[in-house]
Motif scaffolding. Structure first.
Motif, PDB file in Angstrom:
ATOM      1  N   ILE A  91       5.464  12.529  -6.494  1.00 13.59           N
ATOM      2  CA  ILE A  91       4.102  12.644  -7.028  1.00 13.59           C
ATOM      3  C   ILE A  91       3.696  11.366  -7.749  1.00 13.59           C
ATOM      4  O   ILE A  91       2.643  10.778  -7.470  1.00 13.59           O
ATOM      5  CB  ILE A  91       4.005  13.854  -7.977  1.00 13.59           C
ATOM      6  N   PHE A  92       4.539  10.915  -8.671  1.00  9.10           N
ATOM      7  CA  PHE A  92       4.176   9.747  -9.464  1.00  9.10           C
ATOM      8  C   PHE A  92       4.296   8.456  -8.663  1.00  9.10           C
ATOM      9  O   PHE A  92       3.590   7.482  -8.948  1.00  9.10           O
ATOM     10  CB  PHE A  92       5.028   9.680 -10.731  1.00  9.10           C
ATOM     11  N   GLY A  93       5.190   8.434  -7.654  1.00  6.90           N
ATOM     12  CA  GLY A  93       5.240   7.268  -6.781  1.00  6.90           C
ATOM     13  C   GLY A  93       3.933   7.074  -6.042  1.00  6.90           C
ATOM     14  O   GLY A  93       3.413   5.956  -5.936  1.00  6.90           O
ATOM     15  N   THR A 121       1.871  -0.070 -13.900  1.00  3.70           N
ATOM     16  CA  THR A 121       2.077  -0.242 -15.338  1.00  3.70           C
ATOM     17  C   THR A 121       1.776   1.007 -16.164  1.00  3.70           C
ATOM     18  O   THR A 121       2.567   1.356 -17.050  1.00  3.70           O
ATOM     19  CB  THR A 121       1.251  -1.433 -15.850  1.00  3.70           C
ATOM     20  N   PRO A 122       0.653   1.711 -15.945  1.00  5.89           N
ATOM     21  CA  PRO A 122       0.401   2.899 -16.771  1.00  5.89           C
ATOM     22  C   PRO A 122       1.530   3.920 -16.709  1.00  5.89           C
ATOM     23  O   PRO A 122       1.885   4.525 -17.736  1.00  5.89           O
ATOM     24  CB  PRO A 122      -0.898   3.460 -16.177  1.00  5.89           C
ATOM     25  N   LEU A 123       2.117   4.112 -15.533  1.00  2.67           N
ATOM     26  CA  LEU A 123       3.193   5.090 -15.414  1.00  2.67           C
ATOM     27  C   LEU A 123       4.475   4.601 -16.088  1.00  2.67           C
ATOM     28  O   LEU A 123       5.237   5.401 -16.645  1.00  2.67           O
ATOM     29  CB  LEU A 123       3.459   5.398 -13.944  1.00  2.67           C
ATOM     30  N   GLU A 143       0.804  -1.223   0.000  1.00  2.00           N
ATOM     31  CA  GLU A 143       0.000   0.000   0.000  1.00  2.00           C
ATOM     32  C   GLU A 143       0.839   1.276   0.000  1.00  2.00           C
ATOM     33  O   GLU A 143       0.400   2.308  -0.502  1.00  2.00           O
ATOM     34  CB  GLU A 143      -0.943   0.012   1.215  1.00  2.00           C
ATOM     35  N   ASN A 144       2.035   1.244   0.583  1.00  2.00           N
ATOM     36  CA  ASN A 144       2.827   2.482   0.641  1.00  2.00           C
ATOM     37  C   ASN A 144       4.200   2.348  -0.007  1.00  2.00           C
ATOM     38  O   ASN A 144       5.034   3.230   0.112  1.00  2.00           O
ATOM     39  CB  ASN A 144       2.986   2.951   2.092  1.00  2.00           C
ATOM     40  N   ARG A 145       4.428   1.237  -0.716  1.00  2.00           N
ATOM     41  CA  ARG A 145       5.763   1.000  -1.266  1.00  2.00           C
ATOM     42  C   ARG A 145       6.102   1.970  -2.395  1.00  2.00           C
ATOM     43  O   ARG A 145       7.237   2.427  -2.517  1.00  2.00           O
ATOM     44  CB  ARG A 145       5.881  -0.447  -1.748  1.00  2.00           C
ATOM     45  N   GLY A 146       5.123   2.290  -3.242  1.00  2.00           N
ATOM     46  CA  GLY A 146       5.392   3.239  -4.318  1.00  2.00           C
ATOM     47  C   GLY A 146       5.791   4.598  -3.773  1.00  2.00           C
ATOM     48  O   GLY A 146       6.713   5.243  -4.272  1.00  2.00           O
ATOM     49  N   LYS A 147       5.088   5.037  -2.718  1.00  2.00           N
ATOM     50  CA  LYS A 147       5.425   6.310  -2.082  1.00  2.00           C
ATOM     51  C   LYS A 147       6.826   6.264  -1.494  1.00  2.00           C
ATOM     52  O   LYS A 147       7.612   7.212  -1.628  1.00  2.00           O
ATOM     53  CB  LYS A 147       4.400   6.623  -0.995  1.00  2.00           C
ATOM     54  N   ALA A 148       7.162   5.137  -0.837  1.00  2.00           N
ATOM     55  CA  ALA A 148       8.486   4.998  -0.233  1.00  2.00           C
ATOM     56  C   ALA A 148       9.585   4.989  -1.292  1.00  2.00           C
ATOM     57  O   ALA A 148      10.631   5.632  -1.128  1.00  2.00           O
ATOM     58  CB  ALA A 148       8.544   3.718   0.601  1.00  2.00           C
ATOM     59  N   MET A 149       9.358   4.264  -2.395  1.00  2.00           N
ATOM     60  CA  MET A 149      10.336   4.266  -3.484  1.00  2.00           C
ATOM     61  C   MET A 149      10.474   5.669  -4.071  1.00  2.00           C
ATOM     62  O   MET A 149      11.558   6.080  -4.501  1.00  2.00           O
ATOM     63  CB  MET A 149       9.923   3.275  -4.575  1.00  2.00           C
ATOM     64  N   GLY A 150       9.367   6.411  -4.070  1.00  2.00           N
ATOM     65  CA  GLY A 150       9.425   7.794  -4.531  1.00  2.00           C
ATOM     66  C   GLY A 150      10.300   8.653  -3.640  1.00  2.00           C
ATOM     67  O   GLY A 150      11.077   9.481  -4.123  1.00  2.00           O
ATOM     68  N   TYR A 151      10.192   8.451  -2.309  1.00  2.00           N
ATOM     69  CA  TYR A 151      11.061   9.185  -1.385  1.00  2.00           C
ATOM     70  C   TYR A 151      12.531   8.837  -1.627  1.00  2.00           C
ATOM     71  O   TYR A 151      13.401   9.716  -1.597  1.00  2.00           O
ATOM     72  CB  TYR A 151      10.695   8.860   0.062  1.00  2.00           C
ATOM     73  N   MET A 185       8.401   9.116 -13.674  1.00  2.00           N
ATOM     74  CA  MET A 185       7.220   8.267 -13.802  1.00  2.00           C
ATOM     75  C   MET A 185       7.607   6.792 -13.841  1.00  2.00           C
ATOM     76  O   MET A 185       6.963   5.941 -13.217  1.00  2.00           O
ATOM     77  CB  MET A 185       6.451   8.621 -15.081  1.00  2.00           C
ATOM     78  N   ARG A 186       8.669   6.497 -14.555  1.00  2.00           N
ATOM     79  CA  ARG A 186       9.026   5.111 -14.848  1.00  2.00           C
ATOM     80  C   ARG A 186       9.825   4.461 -13.725  1.00  2.00           C
ATOM     81  O   ARG A 186       9.526   3.326 -13.318  1.00  2.00           O
ATOM     82  CB  ARG A 186       9.815   5.086 -16.156  1.00  2.00           C
ATOM     83  N   GLY A 187      10.844   5.158 -13.198  1.00  2.00           N
ATOM     84  CA  GLY A 187      11.774   4.542 -12.261  1.00  2.00           C
ATOM     85  C   GLY A 187      11.140   4.003 -10.987  1.00  2.00           C
ATOM     86  O   GLY A 187      11.232   2.797 -10.697  1.00  2.00           O
ATOM     87  N   PRO A 188      10.485   4.855 -10.160  1.00  2.00           N
ATOM     88  CA  PRO A 188       9.875   4.342  -8.930  1.00  2.00           C
ATOM     89  C   PRO A 188       8.811   3.282  -9.186  1.00  2.00           C
ATOM     90  O   PRO A 188       8.645   2.358  -8.384  1.00  2.00           O
ATOM     91  CB  PRO A 188       9.255   5.604  -8.300  1.00  2.00           C
ATOM     92  N   SER A 189       8.093   3.392 -10.303  1.00  2.00           N
ATOM     93  CA  SER A 189       7.043   2.412 -10.603  1.00  2.00           C
ATOM     94  C   SER A 189       7.635   1.047 -10.921  1.00  2.00           C
ATOM     95  O   SER A 189       7.096   0.010 -10.511  1.00  2.00           O
ATOM     96  CB  SER A 189       6.188   2.906 -11.777  1.00  2.00           C
ATOM     97  N   ILE A 190       8.747   1.015 -11.661  1.00  2.00           N
ATOM     98  CA  ILE A 190       9.414  -0.257 -11.944  1.00  2.00           C
ATOM     99  C   ILE A 190       9.913  -0.888 -10.650  1.00  2.00           C
ATOM    100  O   ILE A 190       9.690  -2.077 -10.388  1.00  2.00           O
ATOM    101  CB  ILE A 190      10.580  -0.052 -12.930  1.00  2.00           C
ATOM    102  N   GLN A 191      10.580  -0.089  -9.807  1.00  2.00           N
ATOM    103  CA  GLN A 191      11.115  -0.620  -8.554  1.00  2.00           C
ATOM    104  C   GLN A 191       9.992  -1.128  -7.655  1.00  2.00           C
ATOM    105  O   GLN A 191      10.115  -2.187  -7.017  1.00  2.00           O
ATOM    106  CB  GLN A 191      11.917   0.470  -7.831  1.00  2.00           C
ATOM    107  N   ALA A 192       8.890  -0.382  -7.582  1.00  2.00           N
ATOM    108  CA  ALA A 192       7.786  -0.788  -6.712  1.00  2.00           C
ATOM    109  C   ALA A 192       7.120  -2.057  -7.220  1.00  2.00           C
ATOM    110  O   ALA A 192       6.748  -2.933  -6.427  1.00  2.00           O
ATOM    111  CB  ALA A 192       6.763   0.346  -6.610  1.00  2.00           C
TER     112      ALA A 192
END
Length: 428
Positions: free
Chosen positions: A281-283, A292-294, A142-150, A331-338
């Motif tokens: 933001i995108f994370g 996937t969309p990001l 639930e919060n991994r994308g946000k954390a990868m964004g940080y 847009m791409r980097g944190p989404s791939i990692q998450a």
């Protein structure tokens, strides 16, 4: 497997609360200081290469040597972080970073620089997979994308402050002093890691690493083979394009456009500011709308940016292309990692991140070598950049076709559907 993941998520819950996010922020702060050190030397390499009297091919070899060392050691060091913990690997890597920068400062031949670059690549093979795995340890889906964004934001801070400072220093103080300052920044990062970062309390299975071997990559990838493969290809295309840009275009910008160290520093700063805000933001958006969309949109934006670089004729054009590329990367980097973390059991984060590190570094061997060779043959970076644009497009198309749109881990989704089907069959 669903029950295993449920137990793991339950045991992760305390670490994934506000305390876990505080650890992520502390790691992001440490990474930002380290990346400032990296950023300081980024505007210097093209000018350093010209000063040594070598060309784009040699700059490509220098970049590729970094990636080759990471390929060799990414898997073993990722597995090591699963066995002995994330923090010891982070500390070991930082000592190596500092030593490499000192060697750079006194290098007077391309061979010495290649040796320093290989050392830097070797220790980075441990640091970055361990950092990503650490975030995975202390977060949930639930919060991994946000954390990868940080984490990405912390990294990108270095690409704002570092290159700007490095460009100014190179312009007025020469090309060697910035390496000493980068070594100092690395040692300060080491101090922050020692004081602020605590080894995560992972799933019980991870505490048995010294007696129980981690699953093989075949076992880990078996459940989501298609998604893992597409993510690997998307990561490859990203790093291939970066390699083309950093070698062929940076030399071209210095020779053809007459860009100064300060302007190269400003270029990286503009791109970094974009990525700082974009990553967070995108994370967060990826946590709600899906990864996937990001990944797809970010890949296509990267294609546009590569064509913009090919058409650039001034610093303004360069800065605008960097702005667009920064949006695509964030847009791409944190989404791939998450998404990689979503698909992976906590006990295998380190080895999986290490394997993907090997994939991205393979691209960072091919991209710089090919980009440097094509530049020396053509006398321009246009051909290389167009090639990079089409490769980025291929990554976006593959992600569009091959990645799941659900924000849930694919294994859980499949198993939930299977359970539902079994339940309905039983009721029938």
């Amino acid at each position: 497997m669903e029950s295993v993941r449920s137990e793991a998520d339950a045991q992760q819950e305390p670490s994934s609360s506000s305390g876990g996010m505080r650890q992520v922020l502390a790691l992001a702060l440490s990474l930002s200081i380290l990346q400032i050190g990296f950023g300081i030397i980024m505007p210097i390499f093209p000018f350093y290469i010209v000063e040594l009297g070598v060309g784009a091919t040699e700059l490509g070899i220098l970049a590729a040597s970094f990636a080759i060392a990471r390929i060799v050691l990414a898997g073993p060091l990722g597995r090591l972080s699963d066995r002995v913990g994330r923090k010891p690997v982070l500390i070991f890597a930082l000592v190596g970073f500092a030593a490499a920068n000192v060697i750079y400062a006194f290098a007077n031949t391309i061979l010495v620089m290649i040796a320093a670059r290989m050392l830097e690549g070797a220790v980075s093979a441990g640091f970055f997979p361990a950092a990503n795995a650490y975030v995975s340890d202390v977060t949930t889906v639930e919060n991994r994308g946000k954390a990868m964004g940080y984490l990405s934001m912390g990294s990108n801070v270095g690409f704002v402050v570092g290159p700007t400072v490095g460009g100014i220093m190179a312009q007025f103080l020469g090309f060697r002093l910035p390496f000493i300052i980068a070594a100092g920044a690395t040692l300060f990062t080491l101090l922050l890691i020692l004081v602020l970062i605590h080894e995560p309390d992972r799933h019980d299975a991870t505490r048995e690493m010294d007696t129980k071997p981690a699953p093989s990559l075949r076992e880990v990838f078996g459940c989501n083979r298609k998604a893992y493969s597409v993510l690997g290809f998307a990561m490859f295309t990203t790093m291939f394009s970066i390699g083309i840009l950093e070698v062929a275009f940076m030399i071209d910008a210095v020779v053809r456009l007459g860009i100064t160290p300060i302007e190269i520093g400003a270029f990286f700063g503009i791109m970094g500011v974009t990525m700082i805000f974009g990553s967070v933001i995108f994370g967060s958006i990826s946590d709600r709308a899906g990864r996937t969309p990001l990944i797809v949109i970010g890949s296509f934006i990267g294609t546009i940016a590569m064509f913009m670089f090919a058409l650039a004729s001034s610093f303004f054009d360069l800065a605008l292309a960097g702005l667009v590329l920064g949006i695509g990367f964030s847009m791409r980097g944190p989404s791939i990692q998450a998404l990689i973390a979503d698909l992976t059991h906590p006990r295998s984060y380190g080895v999986v991140m290490g394997a993907y590190g090997a994939v991205s570094n393979s691209a960072y061997v091919v991209g710089p070598l090919l980009g440097g060779y094509l530049y020396d043959q053509q006398g321009t970076s246009v051909v290389s950049l167009i090639l990079g644009a089409w490769v980025a497009t291929a990554g976006g198309v593959a992600a569009w076709v091959g990645l799941p749109m659900s924000t849930k881990p694919v294994c859980e989704t499949i198993e939930s559907e299977s359970s539902g089907e079994n339940g309905s069959q039983a009721s029938d």
